[in-house]
Design a protein around this motif. Structure first.
Motif, PDB file in Angstrom:
ATOM      1  N   VAL A  77       0.825  -1.204   0.000  1.00 37.69           N
ATOM      2  CA  VAL A  77       0.000   0.000   0.000  1.00 37.69           C
ATOM      3  C   VAL A  77       0.863   1.259   0.000  1.00 37.69           C
ATOM      4  O   VAL A  77       0.588   2.217  -0.732  1.00 37.69           O
ATOM      5  N   ASN A  78       1.915   1.279   0.815  1.00 38.63           N
ATOM      6  CA  ASN A  78       2.758   2.476   0.865  1.00 38.63           C
ATOM      7  C   ASN A  78       3.471   2.729  -0.457  1.00 38.63           C
ATOM      8  O   ASN A  78       3.762   3.880  -0.793  1.00 38.63           O
ATOM      9  N   ASP A  79       3.759   1.672  -1.212  1.00 35.84           N
ATOM     10  CA  ASP A  79       4.345   1.875  -2.543  1.00 35.84           C
ATOM     11  C   ASP A  79       3.403   2.691  -3.425  1.00 35.84           C
ATOM     12  O   ASP A  79       3.855   3.533  -4.207  1.00 35.84           O
ATOM     13  N   THR A  80       2.090   2.439  -3.311  1.00 35.66           N
ATOM     14  CA  THR A  80       1.131   3.153  -4.154  1.00 35.66           C
ATOM     15  C   THR A  80       1.008   4.616  -3.766  1.00 35.66           C
ATOM     16  O   THR A  80       0.495   5.422  -4.552  1.00 35.66           O
ATOM     17  N   LEU A  81       1.459   4.986  -2.580  1.00 42.44           N
ATOM     18  CA  LEU A  81       1.358   6.363  -2.101  1.00 42.44           C
ATOM     19  C   LEU A  81       2.630   7.165  -2.358  1.00 42.44           C
ATOM     20  O   LEU A  81       2.818   8.228  -1.772  1.00 42.44           O
ATOM     21  N   ARG A  82       3.507   6.670  -3.210  1.00 41.14           N
ATOM     22  CA  ARG A  82       4.762   7.350  -3.475  1.00 41.14           C
ATOM     23  C   ARG A  82       4.877   7.711  -4.952  1.00 41.14           C
ATOM     24  O   ARG A  82       4.410   6.967  -5.831  1.00 41.14           O
ATOM     25  N   CYS A  83       5.553   8.843  -5.215  1.00 37.48           N
ATOM     26  CA  CYS A  83       5.743   9.262  -6.609  1.00 37.48           C
ATOM     27  C   CYS A  83       6.690   8.326  -7.344  1.00 37.48           C
ATOM     28  O   CYS A  83       6.762   8.351  -8.571  1.00 37.48           O
ATOM     29  N   THR A  84       7.421   7.501  -6.604  1.00 39.06           N
ATOM     30  CA  THR A  84       8.359   6.557  -7.214  1.00 39.06           C
ATOM     31  C   THR A  84       7.704   5.216  -7.573  1.00 39.06           C
ATOM     32  O   THR A  84       8.405   4.268  -7.923  1.00 39.06           O
ATOM     33  N   PHE A  85       6.382   5.124  -7.473  1.00 35.63           N
ATOM     34  CA  PHE A  85       5.694   3.852  -7.710  1.00 35.63           C
ATOM     35  C   PHE A  85       6.070   3.256  -9.056  1.00 35.63           C
ATOM     36  O   PHE A  85       6.003   3.917 -10.091  1.00 35.63           O
ATOM     37  N   ASP A  86       6.475   1.998  -9.033  1.00 34.89           N
ATOM     38  CA  ASP A  86       6.884   1.268 -10.240  1.00 34.89           C
ATOM     39  C   ASP A  86       6.485  -0.189 -10.054  1.00 34.89           C
ATOM     40  O   ASP A  86       7.090  -0.907  -9.265  1.00 34.89           O
ATOM     41  N   ILE A  87       5.469  -0.632 -10.775  1.00 36.86           N
ATOM     42  CA  ILE A  87       4.957  -1.984 -10.581  1.00 36.86           C
ATOM     43  C   ILE A  87       5.992  -3.026 -10.985  1.00 36.86           C
ATOM     44  O   ILE A  87       6.020  -4.131 -10.428  1.00 36.86           O
ATOM     45  N   HIS A  88       6.896  -2.686 -11.917  1.00 35.11           N
ATOM     46  CA  HIS A  88       7.965  -3.616 -12.277  1.00 35.11           C
ATOM     47  C   HIS A  88       8.887  -3.857 -11.079  1.00 35.11           C
ATOM     48  O   HIS A  88       9.262  -5.003 -10.796  1.00 35.11           O
ATOM     49  N   ALA A  89       9.243  -2.781 -10.373  1.00 37.40           N
ATOM     50  CA  ALA A  89      10.116  -2.920  -9.209  1.00 37.40           C
ATOM     51  C   ALA A  89       9.411  -3.664  -8.082  1.00 37.40           C
ATOM     52  O   ALA A  89      10.012  -4.506  -7.405  1.00 37.40           O
ATOM     53  N   VAL A  90       8.133  -3.360  -7.870  1.00 30.53           N
ATOM     54  CA  VAL A  90       7.361  -4.048  -6.832  1.00 30.53           C
ATOM     55  C   VAL A  90       7.340  -5.549  -7.103  1.00 30.53           C
ATOM     56  O   VAL A  90       7.565  -6.370  -6.204  1.00 30.53           O
ATOM     57  N   ALA A  91       7.068  -5.924  -8.347  1.00 36.40           N
ATOM     58  CA  ALA A  91       6.994  -7.344  -8.704  1.00 36.40           C
ATOM     59  C   ALA A  91       8.338  -8.035  -8.494  1.00 36.40           C
ATOM     60  O   ALA A  91       8.403  -9.143  -7.944  1.00 36.40           O
ATOM     61  N   ALA A  92       9.410  -7.392  -8.922  1.00 37.88           N
ATOM     62  CA  ALA A  92      10.732  -8.003  -8.795  1.00 37.88           C
ATOM     63  C   ALA A  92      11.120  -8.194  -7.334  1.00 37.88           C
ATOM     64  O   ALA A  92      11.682  -9.230  -6.954  1.00 37.88           O
ATOM     65  N   ARG A  93      10.813  -7.196  -6.499  1.00 36.20           N
ATOM     66  CA  ARG A  93      11.157  -7.300  -5.082  1.00 36.20           C
ATOM     67  C   ARG A  93      10.364  -8.410  -4.401  1.00 36.20           C
ATOM     68  O   ARG A  93      10.928  -9.229  -3.650  1.00 36.20           O
ATOM     69  N   LEU A  94       9.053  -8.451  -4.647  1.00 32.26           N
ATOM     70  CA  LEU A  94       8.233  -9.465  -3.997  1.00 32.26           C
ATOM     71  C   LEU A  94       8.609 -10.860  -4.462  1.00 32.26           C
ATOM     72  O   LEU A  94       8.636 -11.811  -3.662  1.00 32.26           O
ATOM     73  N   ASP A  95       8.902 -11.017  -5.734  1.00 37.68           N
ATOM     74  CA  ASP A  95       9.314 -12.312  -6.252  1.00 37.68           C
ATOM     75  C   ASP A  95      10.575 -12.792  -5.530  1.00 37.68           C
ATOM     76  O   ASP A  95      10.682 -13.968  -5.154  1.00 37.68           O
ATOM     77  N   GLN A  96      11.519 -11.896  -5.308  1.00 41.73           N
ATOM     78  CA  GLN A  96      12.753 -12.264  -4.618  1.00 41.73           C
ATOM     79  C   GLN A  96      12.502 -12.616  -3.159  1.00 41.73           C
ATOM     80  O   GLN A  96      13.046 -13.600  -2.637  1.00 41.73           O
ATOM     81  N   VAL A  97      11.653 -11.816  -2.498  1.00 44.18           N
ATOM     82  CA  VAL A  97      11.355 -12.067  -1.083  1.00 44.18           C
ATOM     83  C   VAL A  97      10.688 -13.432  -0.916  1.00 44.18           C
ATOM     84  O   VAL A  97      11.112 -14.259  -0.092  1.00 44.18           O
ATOM     85  N   TYR A  98       9.641 -13.689  -1.703  1.00 43.64           N
ATOM     86  CA  TYR A  98       8.944 -14.971  -1.590  1.00 43.64           C
ATOM     87  C   TYR A  98       9.897 -16.131  -1.869  1.00 43.64           C
ATOM     88  O   TYR A  98       9.875 -17.149  -1.165  1.00 43.64           O
ATOM     89  N   ALA A  99      10.719 -15.981  -2.904  1.00 48.35           N
ATOM     90  CA  ALA A  99      11.623 -17.064  -3.295  1.00 48.35           C
ATOM     91  C   ALA A  99      12.637 -17.370  -2.197  1.00 48.35           C
ATOM     92  O   ALA A  99      12.952 -18.547  -1.941  1.00 48.35           O
ATOM     93  N   GLU A 100      13.150 -16.352  -1.534  1.00 50.79           N
ATOM     94  CA  GLU A 100      14.157 -16.584  -0.502  1.00 50.79           C
ATOM     95  C   GLU A 100      13.571 -17.348   0.687  1.00 50.79           C
ATOM     96  O   GLU A 100      14.224 -18.239   1.243  1.00 50.79           O
ATOM     97  N   PHE A 101      12.353 -17.014   1.060  1.00 45.46           N
ATOM     98  CA  PHE A 101      11.738 -17.748   2.176  1.00 45.46           C
ATOM     99  C   PHE A 101      11.351 -19.163   1.776  1.00 45.46           C
ATOM    100  O   PHE A 101      11.509 -20.103   2.563  1.00 45.46           O
ATOM    101  N   ARG A 102      10.855 -19.333   0.565  1.00 47.35           N
ATOM    102  CA  ARG A 102      10.486 -20.678   0.118  1.00 47.35           C
ATOM    103  C   ARG A 102      11.723 -21.556   0.001  1.00 47.35           C
ATOM    104  O   ARG A 102      11.672 -22.750   0.293  1.00 47.35           O
ATOM    105  N   ALA A 103      12.842 -20.963  -0.434  1.00 49.23           N
ATOM    106  CA  ALA A 103      14.077 -21.730  -0.540  1.00 49.23           C
ATOM    107  C   ALA A 103      14.544 -22.217   0.822  1.00 49.23           C
ATOM    108  O   ALA A 103      15.210 -23.249   0.931  1.00 49.23           O
ATOM    109  N   GLN A 104      14.195 -21.478   1.860  1.00 46.28           N
ATOM    110  CA  GLN A 104      14.558 -21.873   3.220  1.00 46.28           C
ATOM    111  C   GLN A 104      13.536 -22.829   3.828  1.00 46.28           C
ATOM    112  O   GLN A 104      13.720 -23.317   4.942  1.00 46.28           O
ATOM    113  N   GLY A 105      12.451 -23.103   3.084  1.00 44.51           N
ATOM    114  CA  GLY A 105      11.443 -24.049   3.548  1.00 44.51           C
ATOM    115  C   GLY A 105      10.312 -23.448   4.332  1.00 44.51           C
ATOM    116  O   GLY A 105       9.487 -24.184   4.900  1.00 44.51           O
TER     117      GLY A 105
END
Length: 281
Positions: A77-105
Motif C-alpha cells: 500500500v505504501n508503494d502506491t502512495l509514493r511518486c516513485t511507484f513502479d509496478i515492475h520494481a514491486v513485482a521483482a522485489r516481492l518475487d525475490q522475497v517470496y523465493a528466498e523464504f520458500r528456498a529456506q522451507g
C-alpha cells in the motif's frame, strides 16, 4: 521438537496500528500467533511506512536469520502512495522475497488489500489512480502467490470495505475487530493446510471501539499529520494523475488508463525470470 517460529513482515497494518495494547500495538499477526501451535516463537519485524524495498533490503535478511517456519509478507500500500511507484520494481522485489523464504522451507502468507483512496473517501479523480495502482499490486501479489505456493488471503472484498465496525478512526487501518477478522481468516486458511493446530483467535474485541468524538479528535490531530506524511511526495503527482483522469473521462477514453495499467502488470510479471515453481513445503 522446537516451537513453531512465525515472523511477520510488512508495514503499519502488520505492525498492528489500530489495535492498541499496553501503550503499543498488537495487531492481527500477534493475534494469529497463538493459534498456530501450542508453543510458538513470534517476531514482528513490520514497521509503519515500510515499502517493498524496505521488506526486501531490511526485514527479509533479519527474518531469514530467524529461520521461520511461517512468514507473513503483507506489503504494497505504501508503494502506491509514493511518486516513485513502479509496478515492475514491486513485482521483482516481492518475487525475490517470496523465493528466498520458500528456498529456506518457510510457509509464506500473503494478502491482497483494499486501496487507500476508497478508504479515505477521496474524490473520484483522486481515488481512481490510487485504486488502479492497488489493483496492480494485488494482481502481482496474487500471481506471485500462486507461483510460490503461498497461503493467500483475499482481503480487498466489498464486505470488508463497507463494514465500518472493522476500521479504526483513520479509515486506513483495521480496528481491533478488523485485526481479529484478519487473524481469523488467516487461521482458517492455515488450518485447511494443516499448518495451524492451535485454537482460532476470538472474534469479539477485548475493548470497546473508540467513540465518535475520540475518532474525530484523532483525525483532527494525529490523523491529519499521519496522512500528510504519507502523501507529501505523492501529492504533486497525484494532482497530475487526477488531471489525466478528468481529461480521459471527458473524452470517453478512461478505459485506456485501465488497459495501460493491465499491460504494465503483464509486462512486470513477464520480465521476471521464468523459474520452476518451488516445491511445496
Amino acid at each position: 521438537m522446537r516451537p513453531v517460529r512465525f515472523v511477520a513482515l510488512g508495514d503499519s497494518l502488520t505492525e498492528g496500528v489500530g489495535d492498541p495494547m499496553d501503550e503499543t500495538w498488537r495487531g492481527w499477526a500477534a493475534l494469529l500467533a497463538g493459534g498456530l501451535d501450542a508453543s510458538v516463537e513470534f517476531a514482528n519485524l513490520a514497521v509503519s511506512g515500510a515499502q517493498t524495498r524496505d521488506v526486501l533490503e531490511r526485514q527479509t535478511p533479519a527474518a531469514l536469520a530467524l529461520r521461520p517456519d511461517v512468514v507473513s509478507v503483507v506489503i504494497g500500500v505504501n508503494d502506491t502512495l509514493r511518486c516513485t511507484f513502479d509496478i515492475h520494481a514491486v513485482a521483482a522485489r516481492l518475487d525475490q522475497v517470496y523465493a528466498e523464504f520458500r528456498a529456506q522451507g518457510a510457509v509464506v502468507m500473503t494478502a491482497c488489500l483494499p486501496d487507500p483512496g476508497s478508504m479515505l473517501g477521496l474524490p473520484g479523480a483522486l481515488a481512481r489512480p490510487l485504486a488502479r495502482r492497488q489493483r496492480a499490486v494485488n494482481a502481482v501479489v496474487h500471481a506471485l502467490s500462486e507461483r510460490h505456493g503461498a497461503v493467500h488471503l483475499h482481503a480487498a472484498e466489498e464486505e470488508w470495505l463497507t463494514d465500518r465496525a472493522m476500521w479504526s478512526a483513520d479509515r486506513l487501518h483495521p480496528g481491533e475487530r478488523g485485526h481479529r477478522q484478519l487473524a481469523l481468516r488467516f487461521h482458517a486458511l492455515l488450518a485447511q493446510e494443516g499448518l495451524a493446530t492451535g485454537a482460532a483467535p476470538a472474534a469479539e474485541p477485548d475493548f470497546p471501539a473508540p467513540t465518535r468524538s475520540a475518532s474525530l479528535w484523532w483525525l483532527a490531530t494525529a490523523g491529519t499529520g499521519w496522512v500528510a506524511r504519507r502523501c507529501t511526495d505523492l501529492l504533486p503527482q497525484l494532482l497530475t494523475l487526477a488531471a489525466a483522469e478528468v481529461r480521459h473521462r471527458a473524452r470517453g477514453t478512461s478505459a485506456r488508463l485501465d488497459l495501460s495499467a493491465s499491460h504494465a502488470v503483464a509486462s512486470a510479471l513477464a520480465a521476471l525470470s521464468v523459474a520452476e515453481q518451488p516445491d511445496a513445503a
